[in-house]
Design a protein around this motif. Structure first.
Motif, mmCIF file in Angstrom:
data_model
loop_
_atom_site.group_PDB
_atom_site.id
_atom_site.type_symbol
_atom_site.label_atom_id
_atom_site.label_comp_id
_atom_site.label_asym_id
_atom_site.label_seq_id
_atom_site.Cartn_x
_atom_site.Cartn_y
_atom_site.Cartn_z
ATOM 1 N N UNK A 1 -29.316 15.535 51.331
ATOM 2 C CA UNK A 1 -29.992 16.779 51.718
ATOM 3 C C UNK A 1 -29.321 18.066 51.139
ATOM 4 N N UNK A 2 -29.895 18.701 50.417
ATOM 5 C CA UNK A 2 -29.339 20.051 50.084
ATOM 6 C C UNK A 2 -29.375 21.089 51.038
ATOM 7 N N UNK A 3 -30.433 20.944 51.881
ATOM 8 C CA UNK A 3 -30.369 22.136 53.044
ATOM 9 C C UNK A 3 -30.789 21.370 54.300
ATOM 10 N N UNK A 4 -30.884 22.251 55.365
ATOM 11 C CA UNK A 4 -31.469 21.564 56.531
ATOM 12 C C UNK A 4 -32.879 21.399 56.507
ATOM 13 N N UNK A 5 -33.256 20.356 57.580
ATOM 14 C CA UNK A 5 -34.567 19.934 57.603
ATOM 15 C C UNK A 5 -34.971 19.326 58.967
ATOM 16 N N UNK A 6 -36.230 18.864 58.910
ATOM 17 C CA UNK A 6 -36.443 18.021 60.292
ATOM 18 C C UNK A 6 -36.896 16.371 59.884
ATOM 19 N N UNK B 1 -27.512 16.984 63.757
ATOM 20 C CA UNK B 1 -28.355 17.920 64.180
ATOM 21 C C UNK B 1 -28.746 17.751 65.614
ATOM 22 N N UNK B 2 -29.961 18.216 66.171
ATOM 23 C CA UNK B 2 -30.461 18.163 67.339
ATOM 24 C C UNK B 2 -31.679 18.216 67.413
ATOM 25 N N UNK B 3 -32.268 17.778 68.797
ATOM 26 C CA UNK B 3 -33.660 18.249 69.068
ATOM 27 C C UNK B 3 -33.559 19.350 70.049
ATOM 28 N N UNK B 4 -34.408 20.465 69.773
ATOM 29 C CA UNK B 4 -34.460 21.540 70.713
ATOM 30 C C UNK B 4 -34.709 21.159 72.082
ATOM 31 N N UNK C 1 -33.847 18.028 64.082
ATOM 32 C CA UNK C 1 -33.553 19.242 63.075
ATOM 33 C C UNK C 1 -32.159 18.923 62.681
ATOM 34 N N UNK C 2 -32.190 18.525 61.347
ATOM 35 C CA UNK C 2 -30.826 18.122 61.041
ATOM 36 C C UNK C 2 -30.207 19.484 59.965
ATOM 37 N N UNK C 3 -28.835 19.545 60.385
ATOM 38 C CA UNK C 3 -28.243 20.431 59.478
ATOM 39 C C UNK C 3 -27.585 19.567 58.224
ATOM 40 N N UNK C 4 -27.073 18.269 58.592
ATOM 41 C CA UNK C 4 -26.437 17.340 57.392
ATOM 42 C C UNK C 4 -27.516 16.026 57.434
ATOM 43 N N UNK C 5 -27.807 15.674 56.222
ATOM 44 C CA UNK C 5 -28.337 14.387 56.104
ATOM 45 C C UNK C 5 -27.920 13.436 54.884
ATOM 46 N N UNK D 1 -40.234 12.917 56.933
ATOM 47 C CA UNK D 1 -38.924 14.063 57.001
ATOM 48 C C UNK D 1 -39.641 14.957 56.042
ATOM 49 N N UNK D 2 -38.693 15.962 56.239
ATOM 50 C CA UNK D 2 -38.983 17.206 55.037
ATOM 51 C C UNK D 2 -37.467 17.436 54.527
ATOM 52 N N UNK D 3 -37.497 17.682 53.352
ATOM 53 C CA UNK D 3 -36.287 18.168 52.522
ATOM 54 C C UNK D 3 -36.101 17.387 51.260
ATOM 55 N N UNK D 4 -34.976 17.866 50.540
ATOM 56 C CA UNK D 4 -34.847 17.335 49.234
ATOM 57 C C UNK D 4 -33.383 16.541 49.174
ATOM 58 N N UNK D 5 -33.364 15.224 48.360
ATOM 59 C CA UNK D 5 -32.265 14.571 48.306
ATOM 60 C C UNK D 5 -31.856 14.795 46.851
ATOM 61 N N UNK D 6 -30.275 14.857 46.618
ATOM 62 C CA UNK D 6 -29.612 14.839 45.604
ATOM 63 C C UNK D 6 -28.282 14.003 45.452
ATOM 64 N N UNK D 7 -27.941 13.492 44.457
ATOM 65 C CA UNK D 7 -26.962 12.707 44.482
ATOM 66 C C UNK D 7 -26.858 11.468 43.313
#
Length: 261
Positions: free
Chosen positions: A156-161, A215-218, A191-195, A130-136
């Motif tokens: 994840x701090x922002x949407x990703x895949x 999220x969704x798969x288009x 395509x996630x908006x929240x992870x 996947x793509x994105x950045x994790x914090x916590x």
């Protein structure tokens, strides 16, 4: 009249040391320790350890530690600050006191923007990238040479895949129905908006890692969004082993200090 040493002090310094130990490879280590008293083995605040790279199985870079040794029957390590780079992000520990005489120590680990793909690769979840950045934050307890995790939470701090392709999962759910087939298909390009990822590990149970997605798969059901909660089978033990080794090493060093007295 008493005779003997009533006062003593010392200063130890290492500059640019590199070596390979059975548990880790260390590059460009610098350390400074000023002792107020060699008898009680105590130091003023602000002692430092830095290293360009340490690889105990999980490579960390730009390690920086500030600390104080507090004199006691068994000296205690007051960790004032610790941070390092790992998985293309940063990790820091909240100030704490490590007491080798205690049966349990509690640490709070703060994760800042580690790379999601690198993290999934390191914990070895088969077929998951996947793509994105994790914090916590991950609250950790170290007890009897075991690492316990109490409600660790990363997000994840922002949407990703997210991409999940697993033959094992496809075979396991074969014949489970159209909805399950659609779900597995959706996860191939989700395509996630929240992870978020929740981690728990107690004395009674192994690590439980729960991945929560929105999220969704288009290409699936006209891109309709839906939420998923997935329990992951991971190989996060090598990360926990690294934490455990560092903790036990600090205990050995503090206990070994008595042999100097």
């Amino acid at each position: 009249k008493k005779s003997g040493i009533s006062q003593s002090h010392g200063k130890f310094e290492l500059q640019g040391i590199s070596f390979t130990h059975e548990a880790a490879t260390v590059n460009d280590l610098h350390a400074m320790l000023s002792l107020n008293d060699l008898i009680t083995f105590g130091s003023p605040p602000g002692q430092r350890i830095t290293a360009r790279r340490i690889d105990p199985g999980v490579p960390i870079e730009n390690l920086h530690i500030t600390y104080q040794i507090k004199p006691a029957k068994i000296p205690r390590l007051a960790l004032e600050g610790m941070h390092f780079s790992v998985m293309d992000g940063n990790v820091s520990l909240a100030p704490t006191v490590i007491n080798p005489a205690a049966s349990r120590s509690d640490l709070k680990v703060h994760i800042d923007r580690i790379d999601l793909a690198t993290f999934f690769g390191m914990i070895n979840v088969k077929g998951l990238t996947g793509s994105g950045r994790l914090s916590g934050d991950i609250p950790i307890s170290l007890e009897k040479k075991r690492v316990l995790i109490q409600n660790g939470h990363l997000e994840a701090e922002s949407p990703g895949i997210l991409h999940f392709q697993s033959e094992k999962a496809a075979q396991f759910f074969a014949g489970a129905g159209e909805e399950m087939n659609l779900l597995l298909h959706a996860l191939q390009n989700f395509h996630y908006s929240e992870l978020s990822l929740n981690l728990d590990k107690s004395v009674e149970q192994d690590l439980i890692a729960k991945l929560s997605l929105l999220g969704n798969n288009p290409e699936i059901k006209e891109g309709r969004p839906f939420r998923l909660n997935i329990k992951l089978e991971t190989d996060i033990d090598k990360i926990l082993d690294t934490i455990n080794h560092g903790y036990n090493l600090s205990h050995e060093i503090l206990r070994g200090s008595f042999k100097l007295n």
